[in-house]
Design an enzyme around this catalytic site. Sequence first.
Site, PDB file in Angstrom:
ATOM      1  N   ASN A 169      22.499  -6.278  -2.331  1.00  6.28           N
ATOM      2  CA  ASN A 169      21.195  -6.084  -2.970  1.00  6.28           C
ATOM      3  C   ASN A 169      21.192  -6.808  -4.318  1.00  6.28           C
ATOM      4  O   ASN A 169      21.809  -6.351  -5.266  1.00  6.28           O
ATOM      5  CB  ASN A 169      20.951  -4.578  -3.172  1.00  6.28           C
ATOM      6  CG  ASN A 169      19.675  -4.304  -3.939  1.00  6.28           C
ATOM      7  OD1 ASN A 169      18.815  -5.180  -4.082  1.00  6.28           O
ATOM      8  ND2 ASN A 169      19.534  -3.081  -4.445  1.00  6.28           N
ATOM      9  N   LYS A 175      18.794  -7.172  -6.313  1.00 10.42           N
ATOM     10  CA  LYS A 175      17.824  -6.572  -7.253  1.00 10.42           C
ATOM     11  C   LYS A 175      16.962  -7.675  -7.897  1.00 10.42           C
ATOM     12  O   LYS A 175      16.658  -8.664  -7.246  1.00 10.42           O
ATOM     13  CB  LYS A 175      18.544  -5.730  -8.311  1.00 10.42           C
ATOM     14  CG  LYS A 175      19.530  -4.742  -7.703  1.00 10.42           C
ATOM     15  CD  LYS A 175      19.942  -3.672  -8.666  1.00 10.42           C
ATOM     16  CE  LYS A 175      21.078  -2.874  -8.068  1.00 10.42           C
ATOM     17  NZ  LYS A 175      21.262  -1.591  -8.696  1.00 10.42           N
ATOM     18  N   HIS A 218      14.758   2.580  -1.999  1.00  7.22           N
ATOM     19  CA  HIS A 218      15.869   2.473  -2.960  1.00  7.22           C
ATOM     20  C   HIS A 218      15.572   3.408  -4.139  1.00  7.22           C
ATOM     21  O   HIS A 218      14.417   3.566  -4.541  1.00  7.22           O
ATOM     22  CB  HIS A 218      15.999   1.020  -3.448  1.00  7.22           C
ATOM     23  CG  HIS A 218      17.257   0.783  -4.218  1.00  7.22           C
ATOM     24  ND1 HIS A 218      17.393   1.155  -5.533  1.00  7.22           N
ATOM     25  CD2 HIS A 218      18.450   0.254  -3.849  1.00  7.22           C
ATOM     26  CE1 HIS A 218      18.619   0.848  -5.944  1.00  7.22           C
ATOM     27  NE2 HIS A 218      19.280   0.294  -4.941  1.00  7.22           N
ATOM     28  N   GLU A 260      15.845   3.070  -7.200  1.00 11.13           N
ATOM     29  CA  GLU A 260      15.130   2.440  -8.323  1.00 11.13           C
ATOM     30  C   GLU A 260      13.633   2.378  -8.031  1.00 11.13           C
ATOM     31  O   GLU A 260      12.807   2.457  -8.936  1.00 11.13           O
ATOM     32  CB  GLU A 260      15.725   1.050  -8.613  1.00 11.13           C
ATOM     33  CG  GLU A 260      17.102   1.180  -9.253  1.00 11.13           C
ATOM     34  CD  GLU A 260      18.038   0.008  -9.005  1.00 11.13           C
ATOM     35  OE1 GLU A 260      17.581  -1.055  -8.568  1.00 11.13           O
ATOM     36  OE2 GLU A 260      19.250   0.192  -9.246  1.00 11.13           O
ATOM     37  N   GLU A 319      23.206   6.590  -1.173  1.00 11.94           N
ATOM     38  CA  GLU A 319      23.455   6.047  -2.505  1.00 11.94           C
ATOM     39  C   GLU A 319      23.271   7.150  -3.543  1.00 11.94           C
ATOM     40  O   GLU A 319      22.143   7.387  -4.002  1.00 11.94           O
ATOM     41  CB  GLU A 319      22.473   4.910  -2.796  1.00 11.94           C
ATOM     42  CG  GLU A 319      22.629   3.730  -1.871  1.00 11.94           C
ATOM     43  CD  GLU A 319      22.237   2.432  -2.570  1.00 11.94           C
ATOM     44  OE1 GLU A 319      23.084   1.548  -2.658  1.00 11.94           O
ATOM     45  OE2 GLU A 319      21.097   2.340  -3.052  1.00 11.94           O
ATOM     46  N   GLY A 355      25.118   1.389 -10.243  1.00  8.13           N
ATOM     47  CA  GLY A 355      25.137   0.585 -11.462  1.00  8.13           C
ATOM     48  C   GLY A 355      25.868   1.242 -12.622  1.00  8.13           C
ATOM     49  O   GLY A 355      25.763   0.789 -13.763  1.00  8.13           O
ATOM     50  N   SER A 395      28.231   1.382  -6.916  1.00 11.15           N
ATOM     51  CA  SER A 395      29.370   0.772  -7.625  1.00 11.15           C
ATOM     52  C   SER A 395      30.542   0.436  -6.696  1.00 11.15           C
ATOM     53  O   SER A 395      31.702   0.576  -7.090  1.00 11.15           O
ATOM     54  CB  SER A 395      29.837   1.683  -8.762  1.00 11.15           C
ATOM     55  OG  SER A 395      28.801   1.848  -9.716  1.00 11.15           O
TER      56      SER A 395
HETATM   57  C1  PEP Z   1      22.387  -0.798  -5.228  1.00 10.60           C
HETATM   58  O1  PEP Z   1      21.712  -1.575  -5.867  1.00 10.60           O
HETATM   59  O2  PEP Z   1      21.935  -0.333  -4.193  1.00 10.60           O
HETATM   60  C2  PEP Z   1      23.729  -0.460  -5.717  1.00 10.60           C
HETATM   61  C3  PEP Z   1      24.471   0.339  -5.002  1.00 10.60           C
HETATM   62  O3  PEP Z   1      24.131  -1.032  -6.912  1.00 10.60           O
HETATM   63  P1  PEP Z   1      25.625  -1.038  -7.537  1.00 10.60           P
HETATM   64  O4  PEP Z   1      26.555  -1.520  -6.455  1.00 10.60           O
HETATM   65  O5  PEP Z   1      25.521  -2.007  -8.677  1.00 10.60           O
HETATM   66  O6  PEP Z   1      25.927   0.354  -7.966  1.00 10.60           O
END
Ligand code: PEP
Length: 261
Positions: free
Chosen positions: A12, A14, A98, A100, A170, A176, A216
Amino acid sequence: MPHKKTPFIAGNWKMHMTLQETRSLLTALLAASPDLAGAEIVVLPPFTALAEAAALLLGTPIQIGAQSLFWEDKGAFTGEVSAPMLVDIGCRFVVIGHSERRQHFGETDAAVNKKILAALRNGLRPIVCVGETLAERDAGRTFERVESQVALGLSGLSPQGFREIVVAYEPIWAIGTGKTATPAQAEEVHYRIRLKLSEKYGNDLAACAIIIYGGSVKPASSYSLFKEKNIDGFLVGGASLAAEPFVQIAKEAIRAYKEEL
Ligand code: PEP
Protein backbone atom coordinates in the site's frame (compact mmCIF):
# COMPACT_ATOMS: atom_id res chain seq x y z
CA MET A 1 -9.00 -26.12 9.42
CA PRO A 2 -7.17 -23.72 7.07
CA HIS A 3 -4.29 -24.94 4.92
CA LYS A 4 -1.28 -22.71 4.34
CA LYS A 5 -1.68 -20.77 1.11
CA THR A 6 0.76 -19.12 -1.27
CA PRO A 7 1.81 -15.89 0.52
CA PHE A 8 -0.28 -12.91 -0.57
CA ILE A 9 1.79 -9.74 -0.25
CA ALA A 10 0.32 -6.33 -1.09
CA GLY A 11 2.14 -2.99 -0.97
CA ASN A 12 0.00 0.00 0.00
CA TRP A 13 1.85 3.06 -1.28
CA LYS A 14 -0.68 5.42 0.35
CA MET A 15 -0.27 9.06 -0.82
CA HIS A 16 3.28 8.54 -2.07
CA MET A 17 5.02 8.15 -5.43
CA THR A 18 5.24 10.48 -8.40
CA LEU A 19 5.32 8.95 -11.88
CA GLN A 20 9.12 8.99 -11.89
CA GLU A 21 9.24 7.30 -8.46
CA THR A 22 6.66 4.77 -9.63
CA ARG A 23 8.80 3.85 -12.63
CA SER A 24 11.95 3.37 -10.58
CA LEU A 25 10.27 1.34 -7.80
CA LEU A 26 8.50 -0.96 -10.28
CA THR A 27 11.67 -1.39 -12.33
CA ALA A 28 13.45 -2.52 -9.17
CA LEU A 29 10.60 -4.88 -8.21
CA LEU A 30 10.55 -6.40 -11.70
CA ALA A 31 14.31 -6.93 -11.50
CA ALA A 32 13.65 -8.94 -8.30
CA SER A 33 10.90 -11.05 -9.94
CA PRO A 34 12.74 -14.38 -9.49
CA ASP A 35 12.75 -13.75 -5.71
CA LEU A 36 9.03 -13.02 -5.74
CA ALA A 37 7.99 -16.06 -7.76
CA GLY A 38 6.62 -18.04 -4.78
CA ALA A 39 4.18 -15.33 -3.72
CA GLU A 40 1.15 -13.48 -5.06
CA ILE A 41 2.33 -9.85 -5.28
CA VAL A 42 0.07 -6.82 -5.59
CA VAL A 43 1.03 -3.14 -5.64
CA LEU A 44 -1.45 -0.42 -4.68
CA PRO A 45 -0.27 2.92 -6.12
CA PRO A 46 -2.18 6.22 -5.76
CA PHE A 47 -4.79 6.90 -8.47
CA THR A 48 -2.45 9.21 -10.40
CA ALA A 49 0.16 6.46 -10.88
CA LEU A 50 -2.21 3.57 -11.66
CA ALA A 51 -2.20 3.86 -15.46
CA GLU A 52 1.60 4.19 -15.57
CA ALA A 53 1.99 1.23 -13.21
CA ALA A 54 -0.50 -0.86 -15.18
CA ALA A 55 1.43 -0.22 -18.42
CA LEU A 56 4.74 -1.19 -16.79
CA LEU A 57 3.31 -4.34 -15.17
CA LEU A 58 1.34 -5.60 -18.18
CA GLY A 59 2.28 -9.24 -18.81
CA THR A 60 4.30 -9.52 -15.56
CA PRO A 61 3.30 -11.52 -12.47
CA ILE A 62 2.95 -8.38 -10.33
CA GLN A 63 -0.71 -7.39 -10.04
CA ILE A 64 -2.14 -3.97 -9.46
CA GLY A 65 -4.89 -2.46 -7.35
CA ALA A 66 -6.28 0.88 -6.16
CA GLN A 67 -6.52 2.19 -2.61
CA SER A 68 -10.23 3.06 -2.69
CA LEU A 69 -13.23 3.54 -4.96
CA PHE A 70 -16.76 4.95 -4.90
CA TRP A 71 -19.75 2.61 -5.02
CA GLU A 72 -21.61 4.19 -7.96
CA ASP A 73 -20.41 3.22 -11.44
CA LYS A 74 -20.62 6.78 -12.81
CA GLY A 75 -22.36 10.11 -12.28
CA ALA A 76 -22.14 13.47 -10.56
CA PHE A 77 -19.71 12.53 -7.78
CA THR A 78 -16.91 15.07 -8.13
CA GLY A 79 -13.53 13.80 -7.03
CA GLU A 80 -14.50 10.14 -6.90
CA VAL A 81 -13.30 7.16 -8.95
CA SER A 82 -15.50 4.17 -9.82
CA ALA A 83 -14.91 0.43 -10.16
CA PRO A 84 -15.40 0.40 -13.97
CA MET A 85 -12.73 3.15 -14.26
CA LEU A 86 -10.29 1.05 -12.22
CA VAL A 87 -11.00 -2.05 -14.29
CA ASP A 88 -10.56 0.01 -17.45
CA ILE A 89 -6.95 0.86 -16.57
CA GLY A 90 -6.01 -2.67 -15.57
CA CYS A 91 -6.71 -2.91 -11.82
CA ARG A 92 -7.55 -6.31 -10.41
CA PHE A 93 -7.76 -5.35 -6.70
CA VAL A 94 -9.05 -2.48 -4.58
CA VAL A 95 -8.49 -1.70 -0.90
CA ILE A 96 -11.73 -0.99 0.96
CA GLY A 97 -12.17 0.34 4.50
CA HIS A 98 -8.53 1.12 5.26
CA SER A 99 -8.38 2.59 8.77
CA GLU A 100 -7.03 5.87 7.37
CA ARG A 101 -10.17 6.17 5.24
CA ARG A 102 -12.38 5.26 8.17
CA GLN A 103 -10.58 7.78 10.41
CA HIS A 104 -10.02 10.77 8.09
CA PHE A 105 -12.83 10.37 5.56
CA GLY A 106 -15.64 8.95 7.69
CA GLU A 107 -15.89 5.59 5.92
CA THR A 108 -18.47 3.50 7.82
CA ASP A 109 -19.13 -0.24 7.74
CA ALA A 110 -22.25 0.49 5.64
CA ALA A 111 -20.11 2.38 3.09
CA VAL A 112 -17.54 -0.42 3.16
CA ASN A 113 -20.29 -2.90 2.33
CA LYS A 114 -21.57 -0.83 -0.62
CA LYS A 115 -18.01 -0.46 -1.94
CA ILE A 116 -17.37 -4.20 -1.67
CA LEU A 117 -20.56 -4.94 -3.62
CA ALA A 118 -19.60 -2.38 -6.29
CA ALA A 119 -16.12 -3.87 -6.62
CA LEU A 120 -17.47 -7.42 -6.96
CA ARG A 121 -20.18 -6.38 -9.43
CA ASN A 122 -17.39 -5.05 -11.66
CA GLY A 123 -14.93 -7.92 -11.30
CA LEU A 124 -12.51 -6.28 -8.83
CA ARG A 125 -11.17 -8.22 -5.85
CA PRO A 126 -11.66 -6.25 -2.60
CA ILE A 127 -8.95 -6.16 0.08
CA VAL A 128 -11.15 -5.34 3.06
CA CYS A 129 -9.43 -3.81 6.11
CA VAL A 130 -10.61 -4.30 9.68
CA GLY A 131 -8.91 -3.56 12.99
CA GLU A 132 -9.25 -2.13 16.48
CA THR A 133 -7.89 1.06 18.08
CA LEU A 134 -5.54 0.90 21.04
CA ALA A 135 -8.37 2.04 23.34
CA GLU A 136 -10.58 -0.80 22.09
CA ARG A 137 -7.75 -3.31 22.63
CA ASP A 138 -7.06 -1.97 26.13
CA ALA A 139 -10.76 -2.24 26.94
CA GLY A 140 -10.79 -5.92 25.87
CA ARG A 141 -13.01 -5.15 22.88
CA THR A 142 -10.73 -6.28 20.03
CA PHE A 143 -12.73 -9.36 18.98
CA GLU A 144 -16.08 -7.59 19.31
CA ARG A 145 -14.87 -4.66 17.14
CA VAL A 146 -13.28 -6.77 14.44
CA GLU A 147 -16.12 -9.29 14.30
CA SER A 148 -18.67 -6.52 13.89
CA GLN A 149 -16.62 -4.93 11.07
CA VAL A 150 -16.50 -8.33 9.35
CA ALA A 151 -20.21 -9.02 9.87
CA LEU A 152 -21.41 -5.60 8.67
CA GLY A 153 -18.83 -5.03 5.93
CA LEU A 154 -19.10 -8.47 4.40
CA SER A 155 -22.86 -8.95 4.56
CA GLY A 156 -24.90 -10.05 1.57
CA LEU A 157 -22.13 -11.57 -0.52
CA SER A 158 -22.77 -14.53 -2.79
CA PRO A 159 -20.43 -17.54 -2.37
CA GLN A 160 -18.74 -16.52 -5.65
CA GLY A 161 -18.29 -12.98 -4.36
CA PHE A 162 -16.96 -14.21 -1.05
CA ARG A 163 -14.26 -16.24 -2.84
CA GLU A 164 -12.86 -13.00 -4.31
CA ILE A 165 -12.41 -11.28 -0.94
CA VAL A 166 -9.12 -10.73 0.86
CA VAL A 167 -9.51 -9.65 4.50
CA ALA A 168 -6.71 -7.55 6.01
CA TYR A 169 -6.48 -7.45 9.79
CA GLU A 170 -4.77 -4.16 10.60
CA PRO A 171 -4.70 -3.16 14.27
CA ILE A 172 -4.78 0.64 14.09
CA TRP A 173 -2.17 0.99 16.86
CA ALA A 174 0.30 -0.92 14.66
CA ILE A 175 -0.14 1.02 11.41
CA GLY A 176 2.78 3.32 10.65
CA THR A 177 3.87 3.24 14.29
CA GLY A 178 6.68 0.69 14.12
CA LYS A 179 4.73 -1.46 16.63
CA THR A 180 4.00 -4.79 14.96
CA ALA A 181 1.48 -7.11 16.63
CA THR A 182 3.21 -10.22 17.95
CA PRO A 183 2.55 -13.37 15.93
CA ALA A 184 0.33 -14.64 18.78
CA GLN A 185 -1.65 -11.37 18.97
CA ALA A 186 -2.20 -11.36 15.22
CA GLU A 187 -3.01 -15.09 15.03
CA GLU A 188 -5.74 -14.97 17.69
CA VAL A 189 -7.57 -12.24 15.79
CA HIS A 190 -7.08 -13.96 12.40
CA TYR A 191 -8.52 -17.12 13.97
CA ARG A 192 -11.58 -15.19 15.21
CA ILE A 193 -12.05 -13.58 11.80
CA ARG A 194 -11.98 -17.00 10.11
CA LEU A 195 -14.48 -18.30 12.67
CA LYS A 196 -16.79 -15.37 11.97
CA LEU A 197 -16.46 -15.99 8.22
CA SER A 198 -17.31 -19.65 8.72
CA GLU A 199 -20.48 -18.70 10.67
CA LYS A 200 -21.55 -16.54 7.74
CA TYR A 201 -20.29 -18.51 4.74
CA GLY A 202 -19.54 -22.04 6.00
CA ASN A 203 -16.35 -23.87 6.95
CA ASP A 204 -15.14 -24.70 3.46
CA LEU A 205 -15.27 -21.17 2.09
CA ALA A 206 -13.84 -19.74 5.32
CA ALA A 207 -10.90 -22.17 5.21
CA CYS A 208 -10.04 -20.90 1.71
CA ALA A 209 -10.38 -17.21 2.61
CA ILE A 210 -7.18 -15.16 2.40
CA ILE A 211 -6.64 -13.26 5.66
CA ILE A 212 -3.57 -11.04 5.68
CA TYR A 213 -1.98 -8.99 8.46
CA GLY A 214 -0.97 -5.32 8.23
CA GLY A 215 0.74 -3.04 10.74
CA SER A 216 4.45 -2.15 10.54
CA VAL A 217 5.41 -5.45 8.87
CA LYS A 218 9.16 -5.54 8.28
CA PRO A 219 11.56 -8.16 6.89
CA ALA A 220 12.43 -9.16 10.47
CA SER A 221 8.79 -9.90 11.42
CA SER A 222 7.58 -11.51 8.18
CA TYR A 223 8.80 -15.07 8.76
CA SER A 224 7.39 -15.54 12.27
CA LEU A 225 4.06 -13.90 11.42
CA PHE A 226 3.63 -16.04 8.30
CA LYS A 227 4.35 -19.19 10.32
CA GLU A 228 1.04 -18.70 12.13
CA LYS A 229 -1.75 -20.95 10.90
CA ASN A 230 -4.27 -18.28 9.95
CA ILE A 231 -1.93 -15.62 8.54
CA ASP A 232 -1.88 -15.85 4.74
CA GLY A 233 0.21 -12.80 3.88
CA PHE A 234 0.64 -9.10 4.50
CA LEU A 235 -0.59 -5.64 3.67
CA VAL A 236 2.60 -3.58 3.81
CA GLY A 237 2.65 0.22 4.04
CA GLY A 238 5.94 1.96 4.82
CA ALA A 239 8.14 -1.00 3.90
CA SER A 240 6.58 -1.20 0.42
CA LEU A 241 7.97 2.19 -0.63
CA ALA A 242 11.39 0.74 -1.43
CA ALA A 243 12.06 -2.48 -3.31
CA GLU A 244 14.55 -4.03 -0.91
CA PRO A 245 12.43 -4.33 2.27
CA PHE A 246 9.31 -5.26 0.29
CA VAL A 247 11.13 -8.04 -1.56
CA GLN A 248 12.71 -9.22 1.71
CA ILE A 249 9.27 -9.41 3.36
CA ALA A 250 8.04 -11.56 0.46
CA LYS A 251 11.14 -13.75 0.56
CA GLU A 252 10.77 -14.40 4.30
CA ALA A 253 7.10 -15.33 3.87
CA ILE A 254 8.00 -17.65 0.97
CA ARG A 255 10.69 -19.27 3.15
CA ALA A 256 8.13 -19.88 5.93
CA TYR A 257 5.61 -21.23 3.40
CA LYS A 258 8.09 -23.68 1.85
CA GLU A 259 8.80 -25.14 5.26
CA GLU A 260 5.11 -26.01 5.61
CA LEU A 261 4.94 -27.93 2.32
C1 PEP B 1 -0.98 0.07 5.79
O1 PEP B 1 -0.85 1.12 5.20
O2 PEP B 1 -1.96 -0.62 5.56
C2 PEP B 1 0.05 -0.34 6.74
C3 PEP B 1 -0.07 -1.50 7.34
O3 PEP B 1 1.12 0.52 6.94
P1 PEP B 1 2.50 0.21 7.72
O4 PEP B 1 3.04 -1.07 7.16
O5 PEP B 1 3.36 1.39 7.39
O6 PEP B 1 2.17 0.10 9.17
